[in-house]
Design a protein around this motif. Sequence first.
Motif, PDB file in Angstrom:
ATOM      1  N   HIS A  73       1.198   2.259  10.255  1.00  0.00           N
ATOM      2  CA  HIS A  73       1.567   0.887   9.909  1.00  0.00           C
ATOM      3  C   HIS A  73       0.688   0.395   8.772  1.00  0.00           C
ATOM      4  CE1 HIS A  73      -1.993  -0.806  11.891  1.00  0.00           C
ATOM      5  NE2 HIS A  73      -1.743   0.009  12.891  1.00  0.00           N
ATOM      6  N   VAL A  74       1.137  -0.633   8.115  1.00  0.00           N
ATOM      7  CA  VAL A  74       0.420  -1.211   6.979  1.00  0.00           C
ATOM      8  C   VAL A  74      -0.781  -1.992   7.496  1.00  0.00           C
ATOM      9  CG1 VAL A  74       0.642  -2.833   5.061  1.00  0.00           C
ATOM     10  CG2 VAL A  74       2.547  -1.352   5.656  1.00  0.00           C
ATOM     11  N   PRO A  75      -1.927  -1.932   6.808  1.00  0.00           N
ATOM     12  CA  PRO A  75      -3.073  -2.715   7.256  1.00  0.00           C
ATOM     13  C   PRO A  75      -2.770  -4.209   7.289  1.00  0.00           C
ATOM     14  CG  PRO A  75      -3.526  -1.624   5.155  1.00  0.00           C
ATOM     15  CD  PRO A  75      -2.190  -1.147   5.627  1.00  0.00           C
ATOM     16  N   ALA A  76      -3.431  -4.897   8.221  1.00  0.00           N
ATOM     17  CA  ALA A  76      -3.197  -6.331   8.379  1.00  0.00           C
ATOM     18  C   ALA A  76      -3.579  -7.077   7.106  1.00  0.00           C
ATOM     19  CB  ALA A  76      -3.999  -6.861   9.560  1.00  0.00           C
ATOM     20  N   GLY A  77      -2.804  -8.054   6.774  1.00  0.00           N
ATOM     21  CA  GLY A  77      -3.073  -8.882   5.602  1.00  0.00           C
ATOM     22  C   GLY A  77      -2.423 -10.232   5.793  1.00  0.00           C
TER      23      GLY A  77
ATOM     24  N   HIS B 132       0.827  -1.207   0.000  1.00  0.00           N
ATOM     25  CA  HIS B 132       0.000   0.000   0.000  1.00  0.00           C
ATOM     26  C   HIS B 132       0.858   1.253   0.000  1.00  0.00           C
ATOM     27  CE1 HIS B 132      -3.994  -1.875   0.426  1.00  0.00           C
ATOM     28  NE2 HIS B 132      -3.298  -2.853   0.985  1.00  0.00           N
ATOM     29  N   GLN B 133       1.842   1.305  -0.919  1.00  0.00           N
ATOM     30  CA  GLN B 133       2.691   2.481  -1.030  1.00  0.00           C
ATOM     31  C   GLN B 133       1.940   3.633  -1.669  1.00  0.00           C
ATOM     32  OE1 GLN B 133       3.865  -0.505  -2.358  1.00  0.00           O
ATOM     33  NE2 GLN B 133       5.809  -0.951  -1.396  1.00  0.00           N
ATOM     34  N   ALA B 134       2.513   4.817  -1.531  1.00  0.00           N
ATOM     35  CA  ALA B 134       1.954   6.020  -2.161  1.00  0.00           C
ATOM     36  C   ALA B 134       2.211   5.967  -3.663  1.00  0.00           C
ATOM     37  CB  ALA B 134       2.599   7.259  -1.547  1.00  0.00           C
ATOM     38  N   GLY B 135       1.587   6.919  -4.383  1.00  0.00           N
ATOM     39  CA  GLY B 135       1.644   6.917  -5.836  1.00  0.00           C
ATOM     40  C   GLY B 135       3.033   7.015  -6.422  1.00  0.00           C
ATOM     41  N   ILE B 136       3.908   7.847  -5.825  1.00  0.00           N
ATOM     42  CA  ILE B 136       5.257   8.019  -6.364  1.00  0.00           C
ATOM     43  C   ILE B 136       6.047   6.722  -6.237  1.00  0.00           C
ATOM     44  CG2 ILE B 136       7.425   9.274  -6.059  1.00  0.00           C
ATOM     45  CD1 ILE B 136       5.688  11.680  -5.179  1.00  0.00           C
TER      46      ILE B 136
ATOM     47  N   GLU C  17      -3.683   8.739  -8.227  1.00  0.00           N
ATOM     48  CA  GLU C  17      -5.146   8.604  -8.119  1.00  0.00           C
ATOM     49  C   GLU C  17      -5.532   7.238  -7.564  1.00  0.00           C
ATOM     50  OE1 GLU C  17      -6.857   9.447 -11.915  1.00  0.00           O
ATOM     51  OE2 GLU C  17      -6.352  11.584 -11.823  1.00  0.00           O
ATOM     52  N   TYR C  18      -4.831   6.194  -7.994  1.00  0.00           N
ATOM     53  CA  TYR C  18      -5.144   4.851  -7.509  1.00  0.00           C
ATOM     54  C   TYR C  18      -4.884   4.747  -6.012  1.00  0.00           C
ATOM     55  CZ  TYR C  18      -5.471  -0.195  -7.282  1.00  0.00           C
ATOM     56  OH  TYR C  18      -5.856  -1.467  -6.969  1.00  0.00           O
ATOM     57  N   ALA C  19      -3.743   5.275  -5.569  1.00  0.00           N
ATOM     58  CA  ALA C  19      -3.406   5.210  -4.145  1.00  0.00           C
ATOM     59  C   ALA C  19      -4.390   6.028  -3.305  1.00  0.00           C
ATOM     60  CB  ALA C  19      -1.978   5.702  -3.922  1.00  0.00           C
ATOM     61  N   LYS C  20      -4.819   7.188  -3.818  1.00  0.00           N
ATOM     62  CA  LYS C  20      -5.779   8.013  -3.077  1.00  0.00           C
ATOM     63  C   LYS C  20      -7.152   7.351  -3.007  1.00  0.00           C
ATOM     64  CE  LYS C  20      -3.854  12.605  -3.798  1.00  0.00           C
ATOM     65  NZ  LYS C  20      -4.037  13.917  -4.444  1.00  0.00           N
ATOM     66  N   GLY C  21      -7.478   6.509  -4.000  1.00  0.00           N
ATOM     67  CA  GLY C  21      -8.778   5.854  -4.032  1.00  0.00           C
ATOM     68  C   GLY C  21      -8.825   4.520  -3.301  1.00  0.00           C
ATOM     69  N   CYS C  22      -7.711   4.065  -2.740  1.00  0.00           N
ATOM     70  CA  CYS C  22      -7.667   2.782  -2.041  1.00  0.00           C
ATOM     71  C   CYS C  22      -8.385   2.898  -0.696  1.00  0.00           C
ATOM     72  CB  CYS C  22      -6.223   2.345  -1.850  1.00  0.00           C
ATOM     73  SG  CYS C  22      -6.038   0.828  -0.899  1.00  0.00           S
ATOM     74  N   LYS C  23      -9.403   2.065  -0.483  1.00  0.00           N
ATOM     75  CA  LYS C  23     -10.186   2.135   0.761  1.00  0.00           C
ATOM     76  C   LYS C  23      -9.348   1.791   1.981  1.00  0.00           C
ATOM     77  CE  LYS C  23     -14.616   1.204  -1.390  1.00  0.00           C
ATOM     78  NZ  LYS C  23     -15.753   0.281  -1.494  1.00  0.00           N
TER      79      LYS C  23
ATOM     80  N   CYS D  28      -6.133   2.208   2.365  1.00  0.00           N
ATOM     81  CA  CYS D  28      -5.215   3.315   2.641  1.00  0.00           C
ATOM     82  C   CYS D  28      -5.955   4.476   3.320  1.00  0.00           C
ATOM     83  CB  CYS D  28      -4.557   3.799   1.359  1.00  0.00           C
ATOM     84  SG  CYS D  28      -3.366   2.633   0.671  1.00  0.00           S
ATOM     85  N   GLN D  29      -7.202   4.731   2.907  1.00  0.00           N
ATOM     86  CA  GLN D  29      -7.985   5.795   3.537  1.00  0.00           C
ATOM     87  C   GLN D  29      -8.326   5.435   4.973  1.00  0.00           C
ATOM     88  OE1 GLN D  29     -11.371   6.481   1.030  1.00  0.00           O
ATOM     89  NE2 GLN D  29     -10.134   7.246  -0.660  1.00  0.00           N
ATOM     90  N   ARG D  30      -8.648   4.173   5.200  1.00  0.00           N
ATOM     91  CA  ARG D  30      -9.040   3.744   6.541  1.00  0.00           C
ATOM     92  C   ARG D  30      -7.857   3.736   7.499  1.00  0.00           C
ATOM     93  NH1 ARG D  30     -10.884  -1.187   5.412  1.00  0.00           N
ATOM     94  NH2 ARG D  30     -12.852  -0.375   4.676  1.00  0.00           N
ATOM     95  N   HIS D  31      -6.697   3.295   7.011  1.00  0.00           N
ATOM     96  CA  HIS D  31      -5.525   3.145   7.874  1.00  0.00           C
ATOM     97  C   HIS D  31      -4.478   4.220   7.644  1.00  0.00           C
ATOM     98  CE1 HIS D  31      -6.968  -0.789   9.129  1.00  0.00           C
ATOM     99  NE2 HIS D  31      -7.212  -1.062   7.859  1.00  0.00           N
ATOM    100  N   GLY D  32      -4.789   5.247   6.843  1.00  0.00           N
ATOM    101  CA  GLY D  32      -3.817   6.285   6.506  1.00  0.00           C
ATOM    102  C   GLY D  32      -3.203   6.994   7.690  1.00  0.00           C
TER     103      GLY D  32
END
Length: 198
Positions: free
Chosen positions: A116-120, A74-78, A100-106, A108-112
């Motif tokens: 830490h990275v969301p659990a997976g 779940h890295q940023a766009g750059i 745009e893809y990174a900003k639209g990731c649910k 990433c928005q929830r855990h931004g």
Amino acid sequence: MVLTITPEDWRHDTVQYLKNPNGSYSQQIRRRYYVIRDEVLFRISSDDLLMKCLGKKEQLVAMTEVHEGICGAHQAGIKMRWLLRRHGYYWPTILKDCIEYAKGCKDCQRHGPIQHVPAGPMNPIVKAWPFKGWAMDVIGQIYPKSSKGHKYILVATDFFTKWVEAVPLKQVTQVEVIEFIEKNIIHRFGLPESIMTD
């Protein structure tokens, strides 16, 4: 495949120019560095590497895999753009699309706001037998340095047994790393199948 590119695709004019350079094409298309190999369009990068040019559907698949796939973090766009280019993919709006893809990731928005990275699900690296797969890294620069002037530690860990080989170093050079691999890994445990480093 180049043969299935439609006129709406950004690659269409470039492919037509490469197939028939005598037609009337804009100066912008003529200046670009592209080549067709095995019916696939590639862009020649500044360091003379070929990057596969992707269409809309392929772009979405590549961004999804890099951002949230099995090895995605779940890295940023750059960072996404850097990874895609490193894997050899290209399209003209790659940076804008990745942001745009990174900003639209649910996720990433929830855990931004959380650092830490969301659990997976974990994807362990499994080796079938001991000493066939190693992970290597350098620790340092260490302050204060040791009494003998060592500022770094070169560490290798076997994936199967978790056996650790380490050596202190004053400087990390190519010669010392090769010597470490030869003495501490190859001569002691045999030729490994893989050595993973960052």
